[in-house]
Design a protein around this motif. Structure first.
Motif, PDB file in Angstrom:
ATOM      1  N   ASP A  92      33.806  45.426  53.345  1.00 23.56           N
ATOM      2  CA  ASP A  92      34.880  44.243  52.503  1.00 23.56           C
ATOM      3  C   ASP A  92      35.785  44.554  52.888  1.00 23.56           C
ATOM      4  O   ASP A  92      36.586  44.659  53.274  1.00 23.56           O
ATOM      5  N   MET A  93      35.149  44.199  54.893  1.00 22.72           N
ATOM      6  CA  MET A  93      36.118  43.563  56.124  1.00 22.72           C
ATOM      7  C   MET A  93      37.296  42.593  55.748  1.00 22.72           C
ATOM      8  O   MET A  93      37.542  42.756  56.095  1.00 22.72           O
ATOM      9  N   THR A  94      36.506  41.897  54.488  1.00 22.51           N
ATOM     10  CA  THR A  94      37.336  40.730  54.848  1.00 22.51           C
ATOM     11  C   THR A  94      39.424  41.062  53.814  1.00 22.51           C
ATOM     12  O   THR A  94      40.573  40.871  54.173  1.00 22.51           O
ATOM     13  N   ASN A  95      38.799  42.425  52.290  1.00 27.67           N
ATOM     14  CA  ASN A  95      39.747  42.835  52.068  1.00 27.67           C
ATOM     15  C   ASN A  95      40.513  43.688  53.143  1.00 27.67           C
ATOM     16  O   ASN A  95      41.506  43.698  52.911  1.00 27.67           O
ATOM     17  N   ARG A  97      40.973  43.357  56.562  1.00 30.57           N
ATOM     18  CA  ARG A  97      41.957  42.236  57.456  1.00 30.57           C
ATOM     19  C   ARG A  97      42.916  42.029  56.662  1.00 30.57           C
ATOM     20  O   ARG A  97      43.877  42.260  57.449  1.00 30.57           O
ATOM     21  N   THR A  98      42.796  41.900  55.396  1.00 31.30           N
ATOM     22  CA  THR A  98      43.858  41.658  54.372  1.00 31.30           C
ATOM     23  C   THR A  98      45.222  42.028  54.259  1.00 31.30           C
ATOM     24  O   THR A  98      46.717  42.412  54.557  1.00 31.30           O
ATOM     25  N   ASN A 101      47.246  42.884  57.770  1.00 29.40           N
ATOM     26  CA  ASN A 101      48.188  41.866  57.774  1.00 29.40           C
ATOM     27  C   ASN A 101      49.207  41.828  57.177  1.00 29.40           C
ATOM     28  O   ASN A 101      50.227  41.539  56.858  1.00 29.40           O
TER      29      ASN A 101
END
Length: 418
Positions: A92-95, A97-98, A101
């Motif tokens: 779940d790299m998208t979450n 990264r979010t 950020n």
């Protein structure tokens, strides 16, 4: 960090509390760490609002009601000093990264390796300790600048703040020039004038003088009622400290006379500002201890400046500067006053009245200097010379003072200024 480090764990898995407390049982037993738990973001915010001891948040991303990403945003709004580590599935790299950020300090992937968790916790807490130490030093620096700004000009504050090790005002012998002011008749004015009027008058008066002192890179040593003590050449050395002080004195005199006229136009009989200036060595530093900042100076050089200010009352002048100061100024413009026998001083002090260069070149000052020379030489014709001067310049208090002395039989320039 001293005491137990409190960590909030936010995860909806039912066995997470048992796993964490078991893994860190030794640290918990030793009082090094303590944990508090919440099942989702909403519960976590309630814990944070009620438990100010929490330093770090370890949060899952995927949770019911309020997920970890929303929690991160809310923590950033209300709890900026906290550090958050997020936990999510490896893919779940998208979450992740979010989350980074949005202010997450670090992340861990599931299934959690507790050795990695231990390392991440310690790294996060170490960073937090460094951050808080930086905040503490910054707060101390800002407080120091605020304190310094009460005493020193902006240029000197910047110089002191840029010095390695900061400002260390321990006592030391320094060559400097000292300036004292006093407002004539102010005590009586306070007793006969409305407090509101006195407040406005005094605040603007002190502010005006302080701005002039700072404009000449002087130091405001003390303000006692309407009296001001300033110094030049400390805490930052100034080779031209005497010249700065005399220029400052002339500017204060100009300001004070204009200020006096301003209040007279409003029906307030404001007295003259008397100023004394002397140069020499003094013990200068912070003598207030840890509980009180008192940057001040001690020594005969300071005492003479104070007594010269008071001597103006005897002389009828507004400015009185010592020979010690005059000798340090190339091209000093002024006229001699006499040898002043000041209270508490064994030797008389040669004193001068500083003048603006435009006035120093006037025929009246030249005539005064000639008459003074006669007086200094014991010539009895000094009386006639001063009498003629008073006729030509009846508003000159120093000329009138010497005339009155000669009429009383004085034949020299030694003056009892007590």
């Amino acid at each position: 960090m001293t005491g137990a480090v409190r960590i909030l764990v936010v995860d909806d898995e039912p066995d997470i509390e048992a796993l964490v407390t078991q893994r860190f049982r030794r640290e918990i037993r030793k009082g090094e760490m303590s944990f508090v738990f919440a099942r989702d973001g909403e519960e976590a915010l309630k814990v944070l609002d009620s438990d100010p001891e929490v330093l770090m948040v370890l949060s899952d991303i995927n949770m019911p009601r309020m997920d970890g990403l929303t929690l991160l945003s809310r923590i950033g709004e209300a709890h900026r000093d906290l550090r958050t580590v997020v936990v999510s599935a490896y893919g779940d790299m998208t979450n992740i990264r979010t989350a980074m950020n949005r202010g997450a300090f670090d992340f861990l992937t599931k299934p959690i390796e507790f050795s990695d968790l231990d390392t991440t916790i310690r790294k996060t807490l170490s960073h937090l300790e460094e951050y808080r130490e930086m905040q503490r030093r910054q707060a101390e620096a800002e407080l120091s600048r605020a304190i310094l700004a009460r005493y020193f000009s902006p240029n000197i504050v910047a110089s002191l703040s840029s010095q390695s090790g900061g400002f260390k005002p321990r006592g030391e012998w320094r060559e400097a020039t000292f300036l004292f002011t006093d407002l004539a008749g102010f005590t009586h004015l306070v007793e006969t004038t409305s407090p509101d009027v006195i407040g406005d008058l005094l605040n603007a008066y002190i502010d005006g003088i302080a701005r002039i002192v700072f404009a000449h890179d002087g130091t405001m040593m003390k303000v006692i009622g309407d009296a001001i003590h300033a110094a030049f050449g400390a805490p930052v050395a100034q080779p031209d400290h005497a010249e700065r002080a005399v220029a400052c004195a002339l500017d204060i005199d100009e300001f004070a006379e204009a200020y006096r006229e301003h209040w007279r136009a409003r029906g307030i009989d404001l007295g003259a500002t008397r100023i004394g200036v002397n140069s020499g060595k003094a013990m200068i530093g912070d003598f207030g201890g840890d509980a009180f900042f008192d940057y001040t100076a001690y020594g005969d050089a300071v005492n003479i400046a104070s007594r010269l200010e008071a001597a103006n009352k005897v002389l009828g002048t507004r400015l009185c500067v010592s020979q010690n100061t005059v000798d340090r100024i190339a091209g000093f413009t002024g006229r001699p006053i006499g040898l002043l026998q000041l209270p508490g001083m064994s030797e008389p002090v040669p004193a001068y009245e500083p003048l603006d260069p435009s006035r120093a070149d006037s025929p009246e000052v030249a005539a005064y200097t000639s008459a003074y020379g006669l007086l200094a030489g014991g010539d009895t014709s000094a009386r006639q010379a001063f009498a003629a001067l008073v006729g030509a310049a009846p508003d000159d208090p120093l000329t009138l003072f010497h005339l009155q002395r000669t009429l009383a039989g004085a034949t020299g320039i030694l003056i009892d200024a007590g």
